[in-house]
Every structure is written in structure tokens, then in C-alpha cells.
Design a protein around this motif. Structure first.
Motif, PDB file in Angstrom:
ATOM      1  N   ASP A  63       0.840  -1.202   0.000  1.00  0.00           N
ATOM      2  CA  ASP A  63       0.000   0.000   0.000  1.00  0.00           C
ATOM      3  C   ASP A  63       0.873   1.250   0.000  1.00  0.00           C
ATOM      4  O   ASP A  63       1.004   1.950   0.997  1.00  0.00           O
ATOM      5  N   TRP A  92      -0.926   4.696   1.028  1.00  0.00           N
ATOM      6  CA  TRP A  92      -1.109   4.934   2.462  1.00  0.00           C
ATOM      7  C   TRP A  92       0.229   5.199   3.144  1.00  0.00           C
ATOM      8  O   TRP A  92       0.331   6.094   3.990  1.00  0.00           O
ATOM      9  N   THR A 142      -4.651   8.917  10.561  1.00  0.00           N
ATOM     10  CA  THR A 142      -4.352   8.114   9.368  1.00  0.00           C
ATOM     11  C   THR A 142      -4.391   6.626   9.696  1.00  0.00           C
ATOM     12  O   THR A 142      -4.847   5.814   8.878  1.00  0.00           O
ATOM     13  N   ASP A 144      -8.168   5.581  10.380  1.00  0.00           N
ATOM     14  CA  ASP A 144      -9.018   5.531   9.183  1.00  0.00           C
ATOM     15  C   ASP A 144      -8.708   4.345   8.267  1.00  0.00           C
ATOM     16  O   ASP A 144      -9.406   4.134   7.279  1.00  0.00           O
ATOM     17  N   LYS A 145      -7.669   3.590   8.597  1.00  0.00           N
ATOM     18  CA  LYS A 145      -7.236   2.485   7.735  1.00  0.00           C
ATOM     19  C   LYS A 145      -7.696   1.146   8.311  1.00  0.00           C
ATOM     20  O   LYS A 145      -7.585   0.897   9.510  1.00  0.00           O
ATOM     21  N   SER A 146      -8.213   0.286   7.440  1.00  0.00           N
ATOM     22  CA  SER A 146      -8.565  -1.081   7.845  1.00  0.00           C
ATOM     23  C   SER A 146      -7.390  -1.999   7.559  1.00  0.00           C
ATOM     24  O   SER A 146      -6.927  -2.084   6.418  1.00  0.00           O
ATOM     25  N   PHE A 147      -6.908  -2.674   8.584  1.00  0.00           N
ATOM     26  CA  PHE A 147      -5.754  -3.553   8.448  1.00  0.00           C
ATOM     27  C   PHE A 147      -6.179  -5.013   8.484  1.00  0.00           C
ATOM     28  O   PHE A 147      -7.202  -5.360   9.073  1.00  0.00           O
ATOM     29  N   LYS A 207      -3.476  -0.635  16.177  1.00  0.00           N
ATOM     30  CA  LYS A 207      -4.615   0.270  16.012  1.00  0.00           C
ATOM     31  C   LYS A 207      -5.534   0.205  17.227  1.00  0.00           C
ATOM     32  O   LYS A 207      -6.060   1.237  17.675  1.00  0.00           O
TER      33      LYS A 207
END
Length: 608
Positions: A180, A183, A290, A293-296, A305
Motif C-alpha cells: 500500500d 497509504w 491516518t 481511518d485504515k482497515s488492516f 490500532k
């Protein structure tokens, strides 16, 4: 075939970085035109509003009054648009810089990243010997961090070895982040724009641990009553035109200043002693947002997170609130603002109250939140390393003390010229390495050491295949006289060898030794080396010792199940030395030093 494949990946990465740099440069050019246009409109709206205001005062025409109000509103709108455009331009310029740095790095033009020299520890088992920090070091090549905690976390990770389960988690996290780029670079931009320093980080932690005793109930009541009375007296004056209310107003204004003065020391103590701390904290908030807001997908990233979730409000919102509080508190340095705002509203007292309340609720989590930023910056750096070196492999892990590499090389060597070698440390766990000067022994030892360090933190290694039991790395390769401690090179080396023995008494370790005991005579050196080898293999050491002494190699005959001889040979072709840098079996036999000395006229050519 391996080199061609790498060139293909390298070219592809170069194209991506170049494309992104061009794309963002074009966007900046467009935004700068808009920025200049808004600047002009902002200026004109202010000038024309002043002109219309002048004519309104002169003529009392409603038209001029309405026009002035509209233009002032337009000015405020233009200021907001101007500010947003400025932030977007800074963001894109940081993206351009990031991609420009990667292009420069891949082109071998420069290494435009901090080298971590401040983390050098000459007493560490391998930090100095393996060039972990400093110019052209492993840290500098890996480093894509921009916050102090990020640099600190990356440095710490390179100075130790993780348990197998944590290494596997890191490997999966690095693989996910490597895929990614969008990102990762967004995260890097917010870190870069923070302009963070160690002093800011320490100031913030000092503020967090500073004991802020709660304000008394009486002071809180007074802080509400006094401003209320102040404005009541002002309203009473406008309604009655009685000047006595102006006297009340002036008296209460003075009381407010005195009340604020009582708390001035506490207000200053809560200001973290940094004029930029609010901006740094704001960027911390954007970094955390940041992440939020990110799906891991991987467990390591999900768990990091999760550490940001402490209540109904997000950690980023709380950090943003803290940034605003620091910004407001910083205005205490402006005497005019301090007098005006505190005289009217007890402004800094109320900010002090809010800051103490914030600290009581969130201080316990603040360091954890910042540590999460550091972990992500560390993983981001290793993910960038993986992305730039797609042909590197993530080693398979075992718990059987088995270590083997196929086509191993040093990750910092030029990909077009480095030469890989195969090596295995089972069934024999220790290798005696011989070879003439310049044949590649030291480079090979460093290749082993650096790749073991990379494997121990979950990063890919410079090899086609790797099967590793991650172990602590112990090295004696390059020591310097410790003049400040009145130590000779020889004594410093003895201390390092003692350090290795003591470490082996505690746990299995991976040991790399390069021509030890150089500060004594040949017989003493030979006997000492042989006895040291016997001692460390008796303590289950795995690794390599490089030596020029052929008699040391005969130790393998005494311990054939534990020791193995490997060598780097040199050939004389057309009256010149030829090094192929390929690792072979057995003991090196060629004498390159004598040949070179004859060729250069240092010794007579007839000497055998």
C-alpha cells in the motif's frame, strides 16, 4: 537471472516514483495558481471593504454598509480558502520530496535520509562492527522515519532480536504495508511535516508526567463570576450611560489580571516549554487519524490500532484537542494578548483548567499513542525496504538452531555487482573461514551479520532462500582504541571476547569473528584463537571465524561434527590477481600478499 529480475523490479519502482513525482508536481502548479489568485482576491476584498466603509461613514448610505459587510465576509472566506490551499501545497510538496528522495536513492546518487549516528553504541555486541548507524549504514538505508519516536523505535529494533512469533507478525505486517504505497507515503508526509525533534518529544513526556494538582472549587467559581460581573457592568453602562459602571468595569478588569497572575507560574509550567509543541502534537494527531481511518488485515497492525481506542472519542480527536490547548496557552508570551484576554475572560486560567482536565483523563495513554506512531514508522521503513527490494525473501523460521542462506549477499551492495554465496550451519554449526586479503571475507561476515539482524526484526533478507533460527548476534570485527578509557586496541578486543563468552553462557548466539588477537605474536595468537574456538563451540555457538592461520583450520580435524573449513580463493591469471568472491570448501592455499609485493617491487621477485 537474479540480477535481471531485480533490475526489472528496480526499474518498475523507479517508474512509479517518477510518475508520482510528476503527478504531484503538476497538482502543485495548479494549486499555486489558485493560491495566487485567492491572495489577490483577499487583498482586493480588504482594500475595497475599507473604501466602502469609509464612504459609509462619510455618507451613511446603507448600500455602502451592506457592501462593506459582504466584502469583509468575503475576506474571511478567502482567508480560509487561502489557508486550505497552503496546507494542500505543503502536503503535495512533501510528497514530491519523498518520491524525489526515493528516485535519488535508487539511482545511487545519494542517501537523503538521517543516519542515526546518535544511536551508535561502541559497547553494543554488533552496532559498530556491522555499521548499523552512521553514513552509508544499514539504518540510513532503511530509515524512512521523520519523528523522533520513529527513529528511536527503528534503532531499537535493529539492536536486538525478537521472539519467533513476533518476527512472524512483523513479516506479515511489513508485507501488508509494502503493498500500500499510497497509504505509506501519506503517513510519511504527516510525519515529515511534523518537523519533530528529540527536544519536543521529551518536552511532551515531561509535561505528561508533571504533577498537575487540581484547581480548587473556589477558583473555578471565581473564574466564572468575575468575567460575568465584568460584562454585566459593561452592559449596565451602555444601558444607563452611568460612568460609575465604567469604574466597576475597570476595577473588575484589574481584579481579573491579578487573579490570572496568581496562576501564572502554573500556566507557564503547563506550556511544555516549547513554542512549537502545538504544531508537533497536531501532526501526531494526523498520524494517529491516518492509522484510525485504515482497515488492516494482519494481527500486528490491528493490535497497534486497537491501542488507540480508549473511550468513545478517538485518540486523534483527543490529540487534536491537546494541540489546540497548547496553541492557546502559547499566547501567554504575547503581553498585549495576555493582558486583554485575561482581563476580559481569564482566558489562560480556563485553558489551564481544561489542560489539567485533559491530562487527568488522557495522560496515562499519551505515551502509548506516541509509541504506536513509532511502531508504524518503524514498520513503514521496513515495508519500504521490502518494496524497493522485491526480490529479497522473508526467511522461514525454525527453533532447531538451523541457519542456512542461498545466494546470500549484503543488502547495501550495488545490486548489479554483488555476488551471492550459499552457506549452511548444520550439521556443522561453526565455520573457519580463510582467504587472502581482498578476497571477500570481511564483506561475507558483514553480509551474514546484517542479514541475521534483518531476519531478527522481521524484515526480508538479501538472499534467494533463507531458513533461520533467529539468534542474538555477537561480533568482534572492528574495534578501535578506547583512548578516553586508556585502553589499547588489544585490551578492547579481549574485553569484547569476554563479552561474547559471557553472552554465550546465557543463551545460544550467532558469533562472527574476524582475525582476532591481532595485537600479539603469531604463536600466542594461534594458540589463543584455537582455544577460543574450542571454548565457544563448547557453549553451542553458531557462526564464523575468519583467519589467515592455516594451523587454526586443523582444529576441524579434532571437531569434525562441529567445525567446517570454507574459503575464498584467489587465482593468478595473466600475471594479475583474480577474485571471484565465491565461497568454496576447504582451506585457502594461494598467497596473494607475496604476489602483490613482488609485482609492486616491495620484495625481490626471486623470493618464493
Amino acid at each position: 537471472m537474479v540480477i535481471k529480475t531485480y533490475i526489472c523490479f528496480n526499474y518498475l519502482n523507479m517508474e512509479i516514483y517518477t510518475s508520482r513525482k510528476t503527478q504531484f508536481t503538476r497538482k502543485v502548479e495548479v494549486l499555486k495558481k489558485q493560491y495566487n489568485q485567492i491572495s489577490f482576491l483577499r487583498l482586493m476584498s480588504m482594500i475595497v471593504s475599507l473604501i466602502t466603509l469609509f464612504y459609509y461613514i462619510k455618507t451613511k448610505e446603507v448600500y455602502y454598509e451592506i457592501s462593506a459587510i459582504v466584502l469583509i465576509i468575503a475576506f474571511v472566506v478567502f482567508v480560509r480558502i487561502h489557508s486550505k490551499l497552503s496546507a494542500k501545497i505543503k502536503y503535495l510538496e512533501a510528497l514530491i520530496a519523498i518520491n524525489k528522495d526515493e528516485i535519488s536513492f535508487l539511482n545511487n546518487e545519494s542517501i537523503p535520509f538521517e543516519n542515526g549516528i546518535e544511536f551508535t553504541d561502541f559497547t553494543h555486541p554488533y552496532s559498530y562492527d556491522l555499521d548499523i548507524f552512521g553514513d552509508h549504514s544499514l539504518f540510513q538505508n532503511l530509515n524512512r522515519t521523520h519523528t523522533f519516536i520513529g527513529k528511536k523505535t527503528l534503532a531499537k529494533r535493529l539492536l536486538g532480536v525478537l521472539p519467533n512469533d513476533e518476527i512472524l507478525e512483523n513479516q506479515l505486517a511489513i508485507k501488508e504495508l509494502a503493498e500500500d504505497l499510497e497509504w505509506r507515503q501519506k503517513f510519511m508526509v504527516f510525519a515529515k511535516l511534523s518537523d519533530d525533534k528529540e527536544s519536543y518529544y521529551k518536552s511532551l513526556l515531561k509535561w505528561r508526567s508533571f504533577n498537575s494538582s487540581p484547581l480548587s472549587k473556589a477558583s473555578k467559581i471565581i473564574s466564572v463570576v468575575l468575567p460575568t460581573l465584568l460584562f454585566a457592568s459593561l452592559v449596565a453602562y451602555f444601558l444607563s450611560s452611568n460612568t460609575i459602571y465604567l469604574s466597576y468595569f475597570a476595577f473588575i478588569f484589574t481584579i481579573n489580571l491579578g487573579f490570572s497572575g496568581v496562576f501564572m507560574k502554573r500556566i507557564q509550567a503547563e506550556n511544555a516549554h516549547s513554542s512549537r509543541i502545538d504544531k508537533v502534537v497536531k501532526q501526531y494527531g494526523l498520524l494517529i487519524e491516518t492509522i484510525e481511518d485504515k482497515s488492516f488485515e494482519t494481527e500486528k497492525l490491528k493490535r497497534l490500532k486497537q491501542q488507540l481506542i480508549t473511550s468513545e472519542r478517538t485518540a486523534s480527536a483527543k490529540i487534536k484537542e491537546l494541540s489546540e490547548l497548547f496553541s492557546k496557552m502559547d499566547s501567554i508570551g504575547n503581553i498585549f494578548t495576555a493582558i486583554l484576554f485575561n482581563g476580559f475572560f481569564l482566558y489562560h486560567f480556563h485553558n489551564l483548567r481544561k489542560m489539567i482536565s485533559w491530562k487527568k483523563e488522557n495522560a496515562i495513554n499519551l505515551e502509548t499513542w506516541i509509541d504506536v506512531i513509532g511502531e508504524f514508522e518503524m514498520l513503514n521503513s521496513l515495508a519500504n525496504f521490502s518494496y524497493n527490494n522485491s526480490q529479497f525473501v522473508f526467511p522461514k523460521l525454525n527453533s532447531n538452531y538451523e541457519i542456512s542462506f542461498s545466494n546470500l549477499s549484503h543488502p547495501l551492495l550495488n545490486e548489479n555487482s554483488r555476488i551471492g554465496n550459499d552457506i549452511s550451519f548444520h550439521p556443522q554449526s561453526f565455520t573457519i573461514l580463510t582467504g587472502s586479503n581482498m578476497s571477500g571475507k570481511s564483506t561475507f561476515l558483514r553480509s551474514l551479520g546484517v542479514n541475521m539482524v534483518l531476519a531478527g526484526c522481521g524484515a526480508p533478507v538479501c538472499a534467494d532462500k533463507a531458513n533461520v533460527h533467529p539468534l542474538s548476534v555477537l561480533v568482534s570485527m572492528r574495534l578501535s582504541d578506547s583512548l578516553s578509557d586508556s585502553e589499547s586496541y588489544f585490551y578492547a578486543e579481549i574485553k569484547r571476547l569476554k563479552q561474547i563468552i559471557e553472552a554465550l553462557d546465557v543463551e545460544h548466539s550467532f558469533v562472527l569473528l574476524d582475525e582476532i588477537l591481532r595485537g600479539t605474536n603469531s604463536d600466542d595468537k594461534r594458540n589463543g584463537t584455537i582455544e577460543f574456538i574450542k571454548n565457544i563451540i563448547g557453549k553451542n555457538a553458531i557462526g564464523v571465524i575468519a583467519t589467515h592461520d592455516v594451523e587454526v583450520c586443523l582444529t576441524t580435524e579434532e571437531f569434525p561434527n562441529l567445525l567446517k573449513n570454507r574459503c575464498f580463493e584467489v587465482e593468478i591469471i595473466n600475471d594479475d590477481l583474480h577474485f571471484d568472491y565465491k565461497l568454496g570448501d576447504g582451506i585457502c592455499r594461494n598467497k596473494s600478499a607475496t604476489f602483490l609485493m613482488k609485482k609492486m617491487g616491495v620484495i625481490p621477485s626471486y623470493i618464493v
